[in-house]
Design a protein around this motif. Structure first.
Motif, PDB file in Angstrom:
ATOM      1  N   PRO A 112       0.270  -1.158   0.360  1.00  0.00           N
ATOM      2  CA  PRO A 112       0.028  -0.293   0.106  1.00  0.00           C
ATOM      3  C   PRO A 112       0.729   1.154  -0.073  1.00  0.00           C
ATOM      4  O   PRO A 112       2.136   1.090   0.895  1.00  0.00           O
ATOM      5  CB  PRO A 112      -1.220  -0.086   1.516  1.00  0.00           C
ATOM      6  CG  PRO A 112      -0.813  -1.525   1.624  1.00  0.00           C
ATOM      7  CD  PRO A 112       0.275  -2.035   1.292  1.00  0.00           C
ATOM      8  N   VAL A 113       0.140   2.425  -0.768  1.00  0.00           N
ATOM      9  CA  VAL A 113       1.486   2.907  -1.219  1.00  0.00           C
ATOM     10  C   VAL A 113       0.395   4.376  -0.099  1.00  0.00           C
ATOM     11  O   VAL A 113      -0.780   4.643   0.005  1.00  0.00           O
ATOM     12  CB  VAL A 113       1.042   3.658  -2.392  1.00  0.00           C
ATOM     13  CG1 VAL A 113       1.943   5.352  -2.647  1.00  0.00           C
ATOM     14  CG2 VAL A 113       2.104   3.123  -2.920  1.00  0.00           C
ATOM     15  N   PRO A 114       1.264   5.324   0.841  1.00  0.00           N
ATOM     16  CA  PRO A 114       0.467   6.277   2.243  1.00  0.00           C
ATOM     17  C   PRO A 114       0.036   7.561   0.982  1.00  0.00           C
ATOM     18  O   PRO A 114       0.612   7.825   0.257  1.00  0.00           O
ATOM     19  CB  PRO A 114       2.081   6.859   2.579  1.00  0.00           C
ATOM     20  CG  PRO A 114       3.347   5.121   2.371  1.00  0.00           C
ATOM     21  CD  PRO A 114       3.041   5.300   1.187  1.00  0.00           C
ATOM     22  N   ILE A 115      -1.112   7.283   1.652  1.00  0.00           N
ATOM     23  CA  ILE A 115      -2.442   8.447   1.298  1.00  0.00           C
ATOM     24  C   ILE A 115      -1.688  10.189   1.066  1.00  0.00           C
ATOM     25  O   ILE A 115      -1.468  11.018   0.250  1.00  0.00           O
ATOM     26  CB  ILE A 115      -3.241   8.734   2.102  1.00  0.00           C
ATOM     27  CG1 ILE A 115      -3.978   7.897   1.510  1.00  0.00           C
ATOM     28  CG2 ILE A 115      -4.375   9.605   1.216  1.00  0.00           C
ATOM     29  CD1 ILE A 115      -5.651   7.437   1.922  1.00  0.00           C
ATOM     30  N   THR A 116      -0.325   9.859   1.688  1.00  0.00           N
ATOM     31  CA  THR A 116       0.864  11.378   1.983  1.00  0.00           C
ATOM     32  C   THR A 116       1.393  11.543   0.525  1.00  0.00           C
ATOM     33  O   THR A 116       1.252  12.162   0.298  1.00  0.00           O
ATOM     34  CB  THR A 116       1.706  10.977   3.081  1.00  0.00           C
ATOM     35  OG1 THR A 116       1.777  10.054   3.477  1.00  0.00           O
ATOM     36  CG2 THR A 116       0.879  11.164   4.613  1.00  0.00           C
ATOM     37  N   ASP A 117       1.932   9.551   0.012  1.00  0.00           N
ATOM     38  CA  ASP A 117       1.874  10.291  -1.568  1.00  0.00           C
ATOM     39  C   ASP A 117       1.641  10.430  -2.541  1.00  0.00           C
ATOM     40  O   ASP A 117       1.674  10.805  -3.534  1.00  0.00           O
ATOM     41  CB  ASP A 117       3.240   8.816  -0.866  1.00  0.00           C
ATOM     42  CG  ASP A 117       5.101   9.038  -0.631  1.00  0.00           C
ATOM     43  OD1 ASP A 117       4.984   9.962   0.003  1.00  0.00           O
ATOM     44  OD2 ASP A 117       5.260   7.826   0.055  1.00  0.00           O
ATOM     45  N   GLY A 145      -7.137  17.168  -1.125  1.00  0.00           N
ATOM     46  CA  GLY A 145      -7.339  16.571  -2.481  1.00  0.00           C
ATOM     47  C   GLY A 145      -6.104  17.602  -2.628  1.00  0.00           C
ATOM     48  O   GLY A 145      -4.836  18.454  -2.373  1.00  0.00           O
ATOM     49  N   GLU A 146      -5.756  17.631  -4.123  1.00  0.00           N
ATOM     50  CA  GLU A 146      -4.384  18.101  -5.107  1.00  0.00           C
ATOM     51  C   GLU A 146      -4.926  18.111  -6.480  1.00  0.00           C
ATOM     52  O   GLU A 146      -5.773  17.038  -6.916  1.00  0.00           O
ATOM     53  CB  GLU A 146      -3.650  17.465  -4.396  1.00  0.00           C
ATOM     54  CG  GLU A 146      -3.321  15.559  -4.927  1.00  0.00           C
ATOM     55  CD  GLU A 146      -2.159  15.214  -4.782  1.00  0.00           C
ATOM     56  OE1 GLU A 146      -0.821  16.354  -5.083  1.00  0.00           O
ATOM     57  OE2 GLU A 146      -1.723  13.924  -4.633  1.00  0.00           O
ATOM     58  N   VAL A 147      -4.088  18.330  -7.102  1.00  0.00           N
ATOM     59  CA  VAL A 147      -4.601  18.452  -8.463  1.00  0.00           C
ATOM     60  C   VAL A 147      -2.435  18.807  -8.687  1.00  0.00           C
ATOM     61  O   VAL A 147      -2.029  19.268  -8.571  1.00  0.00           O
ATOM     62  CB  VAL A 147      -5.169  19.920  -9.052  1.00  0.00           C
ATOM     63  CG1 VAL A 147      -4.570  20.096 -10.775  1.00  0.00           C
ATOM     64  CG2 VAL A 147      -6.677  19.387  -8.952  1.00  0.00           C
ATOM     65  N   LEU A 148      -2.706  18.023 -10.018  1.00  0.00           N
ATOM     66  CA  LEU A 148      -0.764  18.191 -10.048  1.00  0.00           C
ATOM     67  C   LEU A 148      -0.468  18.286 -12.228  1.00  0.00           C
ATOM     68  O   LEU A 148      -1.729  18.064 -12.901  1.00  0.00           O
ATOM     69  CB  LEU A 148       0.148  17.013  -9.945  1.00  0.00           C
ATOM     70  CG  LEU A 148      -0.132  15.970  -9.376  1.00  0.00           C
ATOM     71  CD1 LEU A 148      -1.418  15.159  -8.445  1.00  0.00           C
ATOM     72  CD2 LEU A 148       1.069  15.259  -7.987  1.00  0.00           C
ATOM     73  N   GLU A 149       0.405  18.872 -11.824  1.00  0.00           N
ATOM     74  CA  GLU A 149       0.982  19.498 -13.513  1.00  0.00           C
ATOM     75  C   GLU A 149       1.562  18.113 -14.064  1.00  0.00           C
ATOM     76  O   GLU A 149       1.261  17.498 -13.228  1.00  0.00           O
ATOM     77  CB  GLU A 149       2.481  20.107 -13.572  1.00  0.00           C
ATOM     78  CG  GLU A 149       2.358  21.639 -13.241  1.00  0.00           C
ATOM     79  CD  GLU A 149       1.671  22.329 -14.631  1.00  0.00           C
ATOM     80  OE1 GLU A 149       1.306  22.126 -15.250  1.00  0.00           O
ATOM     81  OE2 GLU A 149       1.851  23.372 -14.199  1.00  0.00           O
ATOM     82  N   MET A 172      -1.908  21.311  -3.684  1.00  0.00           N
ATOM     83  CA  MET A 172      -2.771  20.246  -2.323  1.00  0.00           C
ATOM     84  C   MET A 172      -3.264  21.060  -1.769  1.00  0.00           C
ATOM     85  O   MET A 172      -3.430  22.508  -1.083  1.00  0.00           O
ATOM     86  CB  MET A 172      -1.461  19.456  -1.268  1.00  0.00           C
ATOM     87  CG  MET A 172      -0.788  18.869  -2.554  1.00  0.00           C
ATOM     88  SD  MET A 172       0.296  18.001  -1.511  1.00  0.00           S
ATOM     89  CE  MET A 172      -0.587  17.047  -0.792  1.00  0.00           C
ATOM     90  N   GLN A 173      -4.734  20.473  -1.145  1.00  0.00           N
ATOM     91  CA  GLN A 173      -5.737  21.636  -0.086  1.00  0.00           C
ATOM     92  C   GLN A 173      -6.198  20.575   0.862  1.00  0.00           C
ATOM     93  O   GLN A 173      -6.502  18.997   0.750  1.00  0.00           O
ATOM     94  CB  GLN A 173      -6.427  22.053  -0.253  1.00  0.00           C
ATOM     95  CG  GLN A 173      -6.051  23.364  -0.997  1.00  0.00           C
ATOM     96  CD  GLN A 173      -5.719  24.661  -0.414  1.00  0.00           C
ATOM     97  OE1 GLN A 173      -5.950  25.047   0.407  1.00  0.00           O
ATOM     98  NE2 GLN A 173      -4.779  25.153  -0.957  1.00  0.00           N
ATOM     99  N   ALA A 174      -5.995  20.472   2.543  1.00  0.00           N
ATOM    100  CA  ALA A 174      -6.523  20.072   3.237  1.00  0.00           C
ATOM    101  C   ALA A 174      -7.931  20.671   4.073  1.00  0.00           C
ATOM    102  O   ALA A 174      -7.425  21.614   4.934  1.00  0.00           O
ATOM    103  CB  ALA A 174      -6.292  19.064   4.052  1.00  0.00           C
ATOM    104  N   GLY A 223     -11.912  21.697  -3.889  1.00  0.00           N
ATOM    105  CA  GLY A 223     -12.057  21.805  -5.104  1.00  0.00           C
ATOM    106  C   GLY A 223     -11.614  23.402  -5.413  1.00  0.00           C
ATOM    107  O   GLY A 223     -10.600  23.670  -6.358  1.00  0.00           O
ATOM    108  N   GLN A 224     -12.681  24.441  -4.706  1.00  0.00           N
ATOM    109  CA  GLN A 224     -12.546  26.016  -5.164  1.00  0.00           C
ATOM    110  C   GLN A 224     -11.034  26.501  -4.792  1.00  0.00           C
ATOM    111  O   GLN A 224     -10.136  27.208  -5.231  1.00  0.00           O
ATOM    112  CB  GLN A 224     -13.697  26.856  -4.119  1.00  0.00           C
ATOM    113  CG  GLN A 224     -15.623  26.336  -4.816  1.00  0.00           C
ATOM    114  CD  GLN A 224     -15.858  26.171  -3.957  1.00  0.00           C
ATOM    115  OE1 GLN A 224     -16.126  27.343  -2.960  1.00  0.00           O
ATOM    116  NE2 GLN A 224     -16.804  26.333  -4.222  1.00  0.00           N
ATOM    117  N   ARG A 225     -10.510  25.970  -3.530  1.00  0.00           N
ATOM    118  CA  ARG A 225      -9.108  26.573  -2.994  1.00  0.00           C
ATOM    119  C   ARG A 225      -8.205  26.077  -3.908  1.00  0.00           C
ATOM    120  O   ARG A 225      -7.160  27.591  -4.385  1.00  0.00           O
ATOM    121  CB  ARG A 225      -9.567  25.835  -1.673  1.00  0.00           C
ATOM    122  CG  ARG A 225     -10.008  27.051  -0.781  1.00  0.00           C
ATOM    123  CD  ARG A 225     -10.515  26.142   0.827  1.00  0.00           C
ATOM    124  NE  ARG A 225      -9.147  25.603   1.727  1.00  0.00           N
ATOM    125  CZ  ARG A 225      -9.256  25.102   2.283  1.00  0.00           C
ATOM    126  NH1 ARG A 225     -10.288  24.691   2.846  1.00  0.00           N
ATOM    127  NH2 ARG A 225      -7.986  24.124   3.178  1.00  0.00           N
TER     128      ARG A 225
END
Length: 320
Positions: free
Chosen positions: A192-197, A269-273, A281-283, A303-305
């Motif tokens: 399992p990959v940590p959610i932090t990664d 949540g996050e969005v990446l290049e 990233m936002q929490a 999502g808005q942030r």
């Protein structure tokens, strides 16, 4: 059994024909039969979707999100199936008119699983310039954010197909959802990959039951809804609101995950290049008793942030 249900009713369940999809649909069917005290029987109807026909391409080259549900959605609309069982992460934000997601059974492990046949436990530990196979834009970008030197090649197909590609040496490692491996009793093949990664895809680990409620006996609708697991249902509401707020498609690498911990609802949540060079990233969290609207608001707010932090326009992958 819900009051008013006609005896010996047969329900047709539409699903993809992959081994994992069949496990999921059969479990839903078995639960419906059990909860109806045997007054309902279920028939599994399998479909080969547009997504199943892709063997080497990314989804963005063939129409994006919805490729794994459209044929099944059409069968439900036309009355050839009474309901459909989908992996929630494959369901677009906008549903076909008249359809609704009626049930969310208990979520399995939402994390990604890292798989290497060489004893390596993480993408961080791969040799320099190693190859990782994935067709997920999110996993590609998250991997490159950890290790920009790695090479990404497109891996499509079900669990068994991807494992075979690893065995054939087409990549040094790949990823599969831990939830699917749990349902197939194959968790031993992955770490399992940590959610932090790697924040999972919105809805990962959740299956959902879709139907046209106005076309069904109300007692059947109640029976389907009795499959709900409340925490999974609330997580689905938050994560789908996040997805819709960002107009989530298969062109943007994004992850969104909600869960209840120590009496608080947490959302990351996050969005990446595409190349992983930047990530937004936002929490946030909610305490106490929460409503459906509050969970949806949490997902939308994240999502808005993220959109604001990214400057309004989200980075997107181009067609190959």
């Amino acid at each position: 059994m819900p009051a008013g249900l006609a005896p010996k009713l047969k329900l047709k369940i539409g699903t993809r024909g992959s081994p994992l999809a069949l496990v999921q649909a059969r479990q839903v069917g078995a639960d419906l039969e059990r909860l109806s005290n045997g007054e309902v029987t279920c028939e599994i109807v399998t479909f080969t979707t547009g997504g199943d026909k892709l063997t080497t391409q990314r989804l963005i080259n063939a129409g994006g999100k919805g490729l794994f549900t459209r044929e099944i959605d059409k069968a439900v609309d036309e009355g050839r199936c009474d309901l459909a069982v989908h992996s929630l992460k494959d369901v677009p934000g906008a549903l076909p008119e008249g359809q609704a997601l009626l049930a969310f059974p208990k979520r399995e492990d939402p994390r990604d699983g890292f798989i290497s046949l060489n004893g390596v436990k993480s993408a961080r530990d791969l040799p320099e310039g190693a190859t990782v196979g994935t067709a997920s834009l999110r996993r590609e970008s998250q991997t490159l954010a950890m290790r920009p030197d790695l090479k990404i090649v497109t891996f499509r197909g079900n669990v068994q197909t991807r494992m075979k590609k690893l065995e054939d040496g087409l990549a040094d490692a790949t990823y599969l959802a831990m939830s699917g491996l749990e349902r197939l009793e194959m968790t031993h093949v992955a770490v399992p990959v940590p959610i932090t990664d790697m924040i999972p895809a919105a809805g990962q680990g959740i299956i959902t039951v879709a139907a046209r409620p106005d076309d069904l006996d109300p007692a059947v609708v109640d029976l389907i809804k009795s499959l709900n697991h409340e925490q999974s249902r609330l997580a689905a509401i938050a994560e789908r609101a996040f997805l819709v707020e960002l107009d989530g498609s298969c062109r943007t690498a994004m992850g969104g995950h909600a869960r209840l911990e120590d009496g608080k609802w947490l959302f990351d949540g996050e969005v990446l290049e595409p190349d992983g060079s930047r990530r937004w990233m936002q929490a946030d969290a909610l305490s106490g008793e929460v409503t459906d609207d509050a969970l949806a608001g949490l997902g939308r707010s994240i999502g808005q942030r993220i959109r604001e932090a990214a400057g309004g326009d989200l980075p997107a992958f181009e067609d190959d």
